[in-house]
Each structure stands twice: as structure tokens, then as C-alpha cells.
Design an enzyme around this catalytic site. Structure first.
Site, PDB file in Angstrom:
ATOM      1  N   ASP A   1      -7.675  -5.515   0.387  1.00 16.64           N
ATOM      2  CA  ASP A   1      -8.181  -6.430  -0.639  1.00 16.64           C
ATOM      3  C   ASP A   1      -7.731  -7.865  -0.450  1.00 16.64           C
ATOM      4  O   ASP A   1      -8.211  -8.758  -1.140  1.00 16.64           O
ATOM      5  CB  ASP A   1      -7.735  -5.947  -2.028  1.00 16.64           C
ATOM      6  CG  ASP A   1      -8.521  -4.734  -2.459  1.00 16.64           C
ATOM      7  OD1 ASP A   1      -9.692  -4.652  -2.077  1.00 16.64           O
ATOM      8  OD2 ASP A   1      -7.955  -3.879  -3.154  1.00 16.64           O
TER       9      ASP A   1
ATOM     10  N   HIS B   1       0.857  -1.179   0.000  1.00 21.43           N
ATOM     11  CA  HIS B   1       0.000   0.000   0.000  1.00 21.43           C
ATOM     12  C   HIS B   1       0.891   1.226   0.000  1.00 21.43           C
ATOM     13  O   HIS B   1       1.933   1.226   0.656  1.00 21.43           O
ATOM     14  CB  HIS B   1      -0.902  -0.013   1.249  1.00 21.43           C
ATOM     15  CG  HIS B   1      -2.066   0.898   1.120  1.00 21.43           C
ATOM     16  ND1 HIS B   1      -1.977   2.248   1.348  1.00 21.43           N
ATOM     17  CD2 HIS B   1      -3.345   0.653   0.745  1.00 21.43           C
ATOM     18  CE1 HIS B   1      -3.163   2.785   1.128  1.00 21.43           C
ATOM     19  NE2 HIS B   1      -4.008   1.852   0.762  1.00 21.43           N
TER      20      HIS B   1
HETATM   21  N1  ACO Z   1       4.267  -7.501  -4.390  1.00 24.71           N
HETATM   22  C1  ACO Z   1       5.609  -7.498  -4.457  1.00 24.71           C
HETATM   23  N2  ACO Z   1       6.354  -6.403  -4.226  1.00 24.71           N
HETATM   24  C2  ACO Z   1       5.724  -5.281  -3.906  1.00 24.71           C
HETATM   25  C3  ACO Z   1       4.323  -5.217  -3.808  1.00 24.71           C
HETATM   26  C4  ACO Z   1       3.589  -6.381  -4.062  1.00 24.71           C
HETATM   27  N3  ACO Z   1       2.255  -6.396  -4.012  1.00 24.71           N
HETATM   28  N4  ACO Z   1       3.950  -3.962  -3.491  1.00 24.71           N
HETATM   29  C5  ACO Z   1       5.085  -3.255  -3.382  1.00 24.71           C
HETATM   30  N5  ACO Z   1       6.163  -4.043  -3.627  1.00 24.71           N
HETATM   31  C6  ACO Z   1       7.576  -3.656  -3.605  1.00 24.71           C
HETATM   32  C7  ACO Z   1       7.932  -3.011  -4.948  1.00 24.71           C
HETATM   33  O1  ACO Z   1       8.374  -3.955  -5.878  1.00 24.71           O
HETATM   34  C8  ACO Z   1       8.991  -2.041  -4.528  1.00 24.71           C
HETATM   35  O2  ACO Z   1      10.196  -2.750  -4.352  1.00 24.71           O
HETATM   36  P1  ACO Z   1      11.619  -2.094  -4.791  1.00 24.71           P
HETATM   37  O3  ACO Z   1      11.734  -0.881  -3.897  1.00 24.71           O
HETATM   38  O4  ACO Z   1      12.597  -3.162  -4.527  1.00 24.71           O
HETATM   39  O5  ACO Z   1      11.457  -1.732  -6.226  1.00 24.71           O
HETATM   40  C9  ACO Z   1       8.541  -1.552  -3.140  1.00 24.71           C
HETATM   41  O6  ACO Z   1       7.744  -2.641  -2.617  1.00 24.71           O
HETATM   42  C10 ACO Z   1       7.686  -0.313  -3.182  1.00 24.71           C
HETATM   43  O7  ACO Z   1       6.608  -0.541  -4.068  1.00 24.71           O
HETATM   44  P2  ACO Z   1       5.937   0.533  -5.003  1.00 24.71           P
HETATM   45  O8  ACO Z   1       5.275  -0.156  -6.139  1.00 24.71           O
HETATM   46  O9  ACO Z   1       6.923   1.614  -5.313  1.00 24.71           O
HETATM   47  O10 ACO Z   1       4.864   1.117  -4.019  1.00 24.71           O
HETATM   48  P3  ACO Z   1       3.665   2.042  -4.434  1.00 24.71           P
HETATM   49  O11 ACO Z   1       3.334   2.846  -3.235  1.00 24.71           O
HETATM   50  O12 ACO Z   1       3.979   2.798  -5.674  1.00 24.71           O
HETATM   51  O13 ACO Z   1       2.511   1.009  -4.804  1.00 24.71           O
HETATM   52  C11 ACO Z   1       0.666  -0.437  -4.660  1.00 24.71           C
HETATM   53  C12 ACO Z   1       1.475   0.653  -3.944  1.00 24.71           C
HETATM   54  C13 ACO Z   1       0.282   0.044  -6.073  1.00 24.71           C
HETATM   55  C14 ACO Z   1      -0.612  -0.698  -3.898  1.00 24.71           C
HETATM   56  C15 ACO Z   1       1.540  -1.720  -4.760  1.00 24.71           C
HETATM   57  O14 ACO Z   1       1.866  -2.154  -3.452  1.00 24.71           O
HETATM   58  C16 ACO Z   1       0.844  -2.834  -5.525  1.00 24.71           C
HETATM   59  O15 ACO Z   1       0.900  -2.847  -6.749  1.00 24.71           O
HETATM   60  N6  ACO Z   1       0.178  -3.789  -4.810  1.00 24.71           N
HETATM   61  C17 ACO Z   1      -0.533  -4.883  -5.471  1.00 24.71           C
HETATM   62  C18 ACO Z   1      -1.903  -4.407  -5.953  1.00 24.71           C
HETATM   63  C19 ACO Z   1      -2.881  -4.191  -4.820  1.00 24.71           C
HETATM   64  O16 ACO Z   1      -3.049  -5.029  -3.955  1.00 24.71           O
HETATM   65  N7  ACO Z   1      -3.575  -3.033  -4.873  1.00 24.71           N
HETATM   66  C20 ACO Z   1      -4.601  -2.694  -3.890  1.00 24.71           C
HETATM   67  C21 ACO Z   1      -4.109  -1.579  -2.997  1.00 24.71           C
HETATM   68  S1  ACO Z   1      -5.310  -1.210  -1.749  1.00 24.71           S
HETATM   69  C22 ACO Z   1      -6.517  -0.381  -2.574  1.00 24.71           C
HETATM   70  O17 ACO Z   1      -6.276   0.319  -3.526  1.00 24.71           O
HETATM   71  C23 ACO Z   1      -7.878  -0.522  -2.133  1.00 24.71           C
END
Ligand code: ACO
Length: 399
Positions: A334, A280
């Protein structure tokens, strides 16, 4: 950055030069405040979420979805007469016009229900002209109609898609129970209705998330509430936002058994793929809503038997802990919601529409707040293209 922020605050120096703009740029507007708001607060380090100052745990335990909608929109918990009036107004507006039903009948059966919901909500605005968005009565009737009609639209599409007639709302059932009744034709078990009501509370609002932001951008042009809600529905649909609940269930089915969780995670992470339902932008600990959803899942399992996917989900969470917790990536709202909805008999592609039935409350609370002190959203961008390019006639271009 500090200097640039100071200049932005000064009305005489609001335009930044390209170097200053580059210093301010934050992809995805991460960490950049886009509004002042009194609606909800979260502390992502502590795992704390509150609506109008009241902790989500207290609302989940003691409130109802309709009372929570009132709290979000009007700022305070209602007294009994206010709640009764609000509830009666909502019940009186649950029906949808036959033309909305006909519109959905014409949509392809294989289409996603979120597209049908977005189309129907946009069309609602044609029946209830509400252009004078600053008028308090227009605001109230738009809120009532949207909150009341979204469940009817979603249930009608779910039934028509499989060839059944829509079921009209039943006035003596509360919001969640009536939705389940319109889906199935049977008054639900009170436990199931109560669990769904709590799920709606948990999803009702969440500060400046992507769908709320997109609704606010639309609101800032003084578009009406139906247009605002349809913009937000489109944004909620994506798998990185509300669409993740459906994706989580598909992922758990693909993993199939708890023993496969480690290998699945390793193979996904090796390709750089995201694990759905984890991570998140704001929370760097486990989302407090995921904790509540897990206990709701257990309540349902105690009555209806355990879902095998729940054990798969717990295994994924355990495996993810060692690999992703150091990055602050934990289950979000979720991760467990789909398992709860599945146990209620809701089909996976209706998980995100159920999210929308709840989140419309937050979108509209932000809409009301935005138009009280409106400033059109018009950010800037950093131009990285070329300048002074010559126009070449087509015969002089080579591919
Ligand atoms: N699985 C694996 N790695 C992850 C995940 C994940 N679900 N989420 C974040 N990371 C890692 C990234 O790869 C990144 O690693 P790095 O620094 O080595 O490159 C680090 O954690 C930071 O992640 P970002 O993508 O930069 O975080 P951001 O804040 O931009 O994204 C998001 C947040 C979009 C929710 C992301 O965690 C994601 O895509 N999650 C999966 C989709 C999901 O469950 N969405 C629902 C969110 S809740 C809602 O909207 C109701």
C-alpha cells in the site's frame, strides 16, 4: 504447545482444557495455520510471493489480470481457447442491473465508496440466487459475475457521487481499460491501462490475509459467493488492511515535503502511532509488490511528470529504514499504490475499492477451495469472566 497440537490433531482428544488452550492462544491467530491451500505462497524473509507457483514478478511482467484470475481460480494458466471463453463470459456480464444503480443512488454522497461497494455486492446476491454453492456451474457463474461487475459498480458509484450518469461498459476494452473508461468516459492511454492491469495482478491474492480469512469464515457456513465477497469487502476496508492505501496518501499530503519526513516520523513514533503503508505480519523485508509498484510509478512519471508526493514517500522510506528496519518493518504493497492511482486520476477514497476489484479473485479462489473440503470455522476462546454470579434485581443495583 507441541502436546496441545498433537491432541488437536487426534479426533478423539480435540477439546483442550483451559491450560492447554491458553498455551495455544496466539493473538490475531499469528502463526496459526487456518487452512491448507494451493493458491499462493509467500516467504516473508526472502520477499517472495507466487500465485499457483508462479512468481509475482513474472506475472506482473508477462500476464494479464484476467489470465491471472483464471490461474488463481482454476489452478493453471489457460490455453488460448479457454482464455478467450473466460474473457468473453466476463465481458458479457459486465453490466449491472438498474436496481443496483438505483440502490447506490440512494446512498449518502459523503459515505465511503467501500460501504457502497459492500452494499451493492450483497444486493447482487438477491438477483442471482446461488445457494447451491457446491454446483460447479453456480461456482463458475458467481466467479464470472463478481469479477466482471465489481469495476462497473465502483465506476458507477464514483460518477453518481459527483452527479454524473454511469457509463456502460465498452466490450472491446480489456478489464482495466474498461474500468478507466467507465470512470472517465474516455478510452485511457494504453500505458495507464497496462499499469492498472499490473496493479490488479499485484493485489489479486495474498495467502491468508484478514479479508480472505473473513471471506473463508463466511464461506465455511456455505453462504453464497456474493455474501462471501461482501464479508471480505467489509474486512478489507479497515486502515490496518486495504484501507491503508488511502491513509498513506493522506499522510504524504500531511507531511507535504521530503524535508519534513524525519520530524513527522519522530513525532508519530514517539506517540506509538503506526506509519501507514509500513509493516506487514508476514514480510520482514520490503514487500516484493512495493518494489514493482515503485517501478510502475516511475513509468507513469516518465510519461506524465513526477508526482511531488513520490519524493515525500521516498524520504519517509529512507527515514523509516534506520528506525523501523531492525523490527522488520518495511514498505508494504500500500505504500506506493496510492501514488500510482493518484497519477491515474483516481480519487483517494477509491483506492481501496480498486484493491477490492483485484482481490475478489483471491477471495473467490479460496471460496472454491474451501467448499471442496468444507469444515465450518468455529474456533474456541479463553473465557476470562466470572462464574456463578447472582442475578440482582434492578432496585438493588447501584451505579
Ligand atoms: N509503523 C511503526 N511501527 C510499526 C509499524 C508501522 N507501520 N508496523 C509495525 N510496527 C512495529 C510495532 O510497533 C511493533 O513494535 P514493538 O515490537 O516495539 O511493539 C512491531 O513493529 C511489530 O508490529 P505489530 O503491530 O505487532 O505487527 P503486526 O504483524 O501485528 O501488524 C500491520 C502488521 C497491522 C500491517 C502493522 O505493520 C501496521 O499496522 N501497519 C500499518 C498499516 C498498514 O500499512 N497496513 C497495510 C498492510 S498490507 C495489507 O493489508 C494489504
Amino acid at each position: 504447545m507441541a502436546e496441545a497440537a498433537r491432541r488437536l490433531k487426534n479426533p478423539d482428544t480435540q477439546r483442550l482444557d483451559s491450560t492447554e488452550a491458553a498455551q495455544c492462544y496466539s493473538p490475531g491467530l499469528e502463526g496459526i495455520p487456518a487452512a491448507r491451500s494451493k493458491i499462493s505462497y509467500l516467504d516473508g524473509q526472502k520477499g517472495l510471493l507466487a500465485y499457483r507457483g508462479i512468481r509475482i514478478e513474472a506475472l506482473a511482467q508477462r500476464s494479464t489480470f484476467i489470465e491471472t484470475v483464471y490461474l488463481l481460480i482454476f489452478g493453471d494458466l489457460p490455453d488460448r481457447p479457454a482464455l478467450e471463453k473466460f474473457n468473453a463470459d466476463l465481458v458479457a456480464h459486465r453490466q449491472i442491473k438498474f436496481r443496483i444503480t438505483d440502490l447506490m443512488k440512494c446512498l449518502p454522497e459523503g459515505g465511503h465508496p467501500m460501504d457502497a461497494l459492500q452494499a451493492a455486492v450483497a444486493a447482487l446476491g438477491m438477483f442471482y440466487p446461488a445457494k447451491n454453492v457446491k454446483d460447479r456451474e453456480i461456482q463458475y457463474s458467481s466467479v464470472v459475475r463478481l469479477v466482471a461487475k465489481l469495476p462497473t459498480i465502483v465506476a458507477a458509484y464514483a460518477r453518481m457521487r459527483r452527479g454524473d450518469n454511469p457509463i456502460p461498459p465498452q466490450d472491446d476494452l480489456d478489464h482495466a481499460a474498461n474500468f478507466l473508461y467507465m470512470l472517465t468516459g474516455k478510452a485511457p492511454d494504453p500505458l495507464v491501462a497496462k499499469v492498472l492491469d499490473v496493479c490488479l495482478i499485484l493485489h489479486a491474492e495474498h495467502t491468508m490475509n484478514a479479508s480472505t480469512f473473513s471471506g473463508l469464515v463466511t464461506a465455511s457456513t456455505l453462504a453464497d459467493a456474493y455474501t462471501v465477497a461482501s464479508s471480505a469487502i467489509g474486512t478489507l476496508m479497515g486502515p490496518l488492511h486495504g484501507g491503508a492505501n488511502e491513509e498513506v496518501l493522506l499522510m504524504l499530503r500531511e507531511i507535504g515535503a521530503p524535508g519534513n519526513a524525519r520530524a513527522y516520523l519522530e513525532s508519530q513514533l514517539a506517540t506509538g502511532a503506526k506509519i501507514m503503508g509500513l509493516g506487514h505480519r508476514e514480510y520482514k523485508v520490503k514487500d516484493p509488490r512495493a518494489v514493482i509498484l515503485q517501478s510502475l510509478a516511475k513509468e507513469l512519471f516518465a510519461r506524465y511528470g513526477k508526482s511531488p508526493l513520490y519524493e515525500v514517500a521516498e524520504a519517509v522510506e529512507r527515514e523509516a529504514l534506520t528506525r523501523l528496519a531492525p523490527k522488520g518493518v518495511y514498505p508494504n504493497v500500500d505504500f506506493y499504490s496510492g501514488i500510482v492511482y493518484q497519477k491515474m486520476g483516481i480519487e483517494p477514497d477509491f483506492f481501496t475499492p480498486v484493491f477490492a476489484i483485484a482481490r475478489v479473485a483471491g477471495w473467490l479462489a479460496h471460496w472454491v477451495e474451501q467448499i471442496q473440503d468444507n469444515h465450518i470455522f468455529r474456533p474456541t476462546e479463553i473465557y476470562e469472566g466470572v462464574h456463578d454470579r447472582e442475578y440482582r434485581p434492578i432496585e438493588q443495583r447501584s451505579s
